[in-house]
Design a protein around this motif. Structure first.
Motif, mmCIF file in Angstrom:
data_model
loop_
_atom_site.group_PDB
_atom_site.id
_atom_site.type_symbol
_atom_site.label_atom_id
_atom_site.label_comp_id
_atom_site.label_asym_id
_atom_site.label_seq_id
_atom_site.Cartn_x
_atom_site.Cartn_y
_atom_site.Cartn_z
ATOM 1 N N SER A 77 11.741 -85.977 25.355
ATOM 2 C CA SER A 77 12.081 -86.853 24.232
ATOM 3 C C SER A 77 11.655 -88.286 24.518
ATOM 4 O O SER A 77 11.769 -88.773 25.640
ATOM 5 C CB SER A 77 13.591 -86.812 23.967
ATOM 6 N N GLY A 143 18.147 -84.292 33.213
ATOM 7 C CA GLY A 143 17.373 -84.898 32.142
ATOM 8 C C GLY A 143 16.256 -84.013 31.627
ATOM 9 O O GLY A 143 15.848 -84.131 30.472
ATOM 10 N N GLY A 147 16.558 -83.358 27.878
ATOM 11 C CA GLY A 147 15.584 -84.168 27.165
ATOM 12 C C GLY A 147 14.385 -83.451 26.599
ATOM 13 O O GLY A 147 13.688 -84.011 25.749
ATOM 14 N N ARG A 149 12.015 -81.689 24.269
ATOM 15 C CA ARG A 149 12.066 -81.513 22.811
ATOM 16 C C ARG A 149 11.082 -80.456 22.325
ATOM 17 O O ARG A 149 11.197 -79.943 21.216
ATOM 18 C CB ARG A 149 11.785 -82.837 22.108
ATOM 19 N N SER A 183 18.031 -89.678 28.647
ATOM 20 C CA SER A 183 18.316 -88.451 27.907
ATOM 21 C C SER A 183 19.717 -87.940 28.215
ATOM 22 O O SER A 183 20.449 -87.520 27.310
ATOM 23 C CB SER A 183 17.283 -87.370 28.258
ATOM 24 N N LEU A 191 20.553 -87.415 21.098
ATOM 25 C CA LEU A 191 19.109 -87.232 21.005
ATOM 26 C C LEU A 191 18.700 -86.729 19.629
ATOM 27 O O LEU A 191 17.637 -87.082 19.116
ATOM 28 C CB LEU A 191 18.631 -86.259 22.081
#
Length: 288
Positions: A77, A143, A147, A149, A183, A191
């Motif tokens: 992300s 993370g 995080g 995506r 994240s 997020l």
């Protein structure tokens, strides 16, 4: 006075320069495996669109060679969505690796056609387990799992080496964990909100993420987001995805500052009324 490091290039290394392969050769694998940073280039079909080049860190954790013709990239992300949007539109992608250490200079480029598998798409969990199992282990930085995506899978049709004579020699110190820590601090729901603001469209208005609303839970769509097929748990297009968000109609969600001002104004009005009543003064308040 500027000094330059000089370095001889062995005959074996020199024979690998300026070569092309229709697959990821053992030599290319060797160079790629040593790199902590690499670059991804994409572009829209429009001649007026923005060509994008993104530097990517955590090389060993976010790039994986699946076989001689296929690679995977763990897309974390962030504020931009150019790579995902361009791949969704036309599939074109280039990966570049530069040898920055004191070994033989070299640049490796991989050209391919890619597909985006968004988080919450049907294929995401399978690709995550097959290509990036270390990202979900207890010893990995949280993370990565929080995080990520999307996962981008690219079929590589050409690989080339270049001399890299002008690439500087740099000493690796450490990875930055700022993005991973950010994240984790945001959390899954945070997020989702961030991606709704930043990742719906590219700078040129191309479709970015489409399954954002499903990221906070375990629901899955019917297909990978690399295609434009309809999905039961996600909109069929970027336009439909954007239509669910307030800013799609040019409206911005009420920010905390506006709410604070409203509460302060209401409190002051109540204070005036109470003050007038206590002092037994006649206070005429306007009705509008």
């Amino acid at each position: 006075v500027r000094s330059y490091a000089t370095q001889s290039v062995t005959g074996a290394a020199r024979t690998k320069m300026g070569k092309t392969w229709d697959h990821i050769s053992p030599y290319a694998r060797q160079v790629i495996a040593k790199q902590r940073v690499f670059f991804i280039a994409t572009a829209p079909l429009s001649s007026s669109g923005r060509v994008n080049v993104s530097p990517k860190g955590h090389g060993p954790e976010t790039f994986n060679i699946i076989d001689d013709h296929r690679v995977a990239f763990l897309d974390l992300s962030g504020s931009g969505i150019e790579t995902v949007a361009h791949v969704k539109e036309n599939g074109r992608i280039t990966f570049m690796f530069c040898n920055f250490d004191d070994g033989p200079p070299c640049i490796i480029r991989l050209w391919g056609r890619a597909v985006v598998h968004e988080r919450a798409s049907a294929e995401f969990d399978r690709w995550l387990a097959e290509t990036f199992p270390a990202a979900t282990t207890p010893t990995a930085h949280p993370g990565f799992s929080v995080g990520v995506r999307s996962i981008i899978i690219a079929d590589i049709f050409e690989v080339a080496s270049a001399c890299g004579y002008a690439v500087p020699i740099m000493e690796y110190k450490q990875d930055r964990d700022s993005l991973l820590a950010w994240s984790v601090n945001c959390g899954s729901n945070g997020l989702v909100e961030y991606k709704q603001k930043k990742n719906i469209q590219s700078l040129d208005g191309l479709t970015g993420l489409e399954l954002i609303a499903d990221n906070a839970d375990s629901s899955k769509g019917d297909s990978s987001s690399g295609s434009h097929e309809n999905r039961t748990n996600g909109p069929a297009s970027g336009t439909a995805a954007a239509a669910k968000l307030p800013h799609a109609w040019g409206l911005k969600p009420r920010g905390p500052r506006i709410d604070t001002i409203a509460w302060l104004a209401a409190g002051m009005a109540v204070g005036v009324v109470v003050g007038c009543w206590l002092s037994k003064q006649h206070c005429k308040l306007p009705l509008t």
